[in-house]
Design a protein around this motif. Sequence first.
Motif, PDB file in Angstrom:
ATOM      1  N   HIS A 178     -17.716  37.262  17.560  1.00 23.56           N
ATOM      2  CA  HIS A 178     -17.937  38.050  18.188  1.00 23.56           C
ATOM      3  C   HIS A 178     -17.818  39.778  17.996  1.00 23.56           C
ATOM      4  N   ILE A 189     -11.694  33.321  17.036  1.00 23.78           N
ATOM      5  CA  ILE A 189     -12.431  34.507  16.642  1.00 23.78           C
ATOM      6  C   ILE A 189     -11.397  35.167  14.736  1.00 23.78           C
ATOM      7  N   ALA A 245     -18.353  43.011  19.618  1.00 18.11           N
ATOM      8  CA  ALA A 245     -17.913  43.333  20.874  1.00 18.11           C
ATOM      9  C   ALA A 245     -17.319  42.987  21.771  1.00 18.11           C
ATOM     10  N   LEU A 305     -15.581  34.431  29.498  1.00 14.08           N
ATOM     11  CA  LEU A 305     -15.538  36.158  28.570  1.00 14.08           C
ATOM     12  C   LEU A 305     -16.449  36.692  29.579  1.00 14.08           C
ATOM     13  N   THR A 348     -19.150  40.803  29.266  1.00 16.14           N
ATOM     14  CA  THR A 348     -19.709  41.175  28.444  1.00 16.14           C
ATOM     15  C   THR A 348     -19.780  42.866  28.354  1.00 16.14           C
ATOM     16  N   LEU A 389     -15.643  42.498  25.245  1.00 14.10           N
ATOM     17  CA  LEU A 389     -15.315  41.392  25.526  1.00 14.10           C
ATOM     18  C   LEU A 389     -14.162  41.831  26.717  1.00 14.10           C
TER      19      LEU A 389
END
Length: 63
Positions: A42, A35, A45, A11, A13, A47
Amino acid sequence: MTDADEVDYELTTRHAPFKGTVLSRRSVADLIASIIEAPDLHRHANLGVNKPNKDGDKRYSCS
């Protein structure tokens, strides 16, 4: 995206450089399952998800 029977992803960010373009559907399913199991992991987030060491022009992300 590939149909390879493998779970191999990393991953990135929001502000990190995107690293690659290839990804198996099974890897996406693994990320989604993780998830679902830990919704706060996350949360909020942005991603990027890719197979390590597979650089290129296309980008796949989930946010």
